[in-house]
Design a protein around this motif. Sequence first.
Motif, mmCIF file in Angstrom:
data_model
loop_
_atom_site.group_PDB
_atom_site.id
_atom_site.type_symbol
_atom_site.label_atom_id
_atom_site.label_comp_id
_atom_site.label_asym_id
_atom_site.label_seq_id
_atom_site.Cartn_x
_atom_site.Cartn_y
_atom_site.Cartn_z
ATOM 1 N N ILE A 172 15.551 -5.806 -12.832
ATOM 2 C CA ILE A 172 15.441 -6.770 -11.729
ATOM 3 C C ILE A 172 16.612 -7.748 -11.770
ATOM 4 N N PRO A 189 13.389 -12.461 -13.038
ATOM 5 C CA PRO A 189 12.090 -12.342 -12.377
ATOM 6 C C PRO A 189 11.404 -13.701 -12.195
ATOM 7 N N ALA A 226 10.650 -6.894 -5.803
ATOM 8 C CA ALA A 226 11.746 -6.668 -6.755
ATOM 9 C C ALA A 226 11.303 -5.754 -7.890
ATOM 10 N N GLU A 227 10.083 -5.943 -8.336
ATOM 11 C CA GLU A 227 9.549 -5.100 -9.401
ATOM 12 C C GLU A 227 9.387 -3.656 -8.923
ATOM 13 N N ALA A 267 12.780 -2.065 -8.787
ATOM 14 C CA ALA A 267 13.250 -1.731 -10.130
ATOM 15 C C ALA A 267 12.585 -0.447 -10.628
#
Length: 74
Positions: A37, A45, A60-61, A64
Amino acid sequence: MSQGIILMGIKHCGKSTLGNLLSKQFHSPFYDTDDVITEMTGCSPRQIYQEQGPQAFMEAEAAACDYLTRYLAA
């Protein structure tokens, strides 16, 4: 090792510590989605969560995880 191990859990429960130990035990690379991330967004994060909210962090997670899935499948 041709398969992976995915560790999930609440923050600060030891996922990274255990992941590093497993990586050494199985002579396999270790990938931390927090690092991915940060590399992908230029923000940690924690920064994303605090500045943009939980939805942005979850996106975002997910990005990733998608990246790692494609990278490891290649």
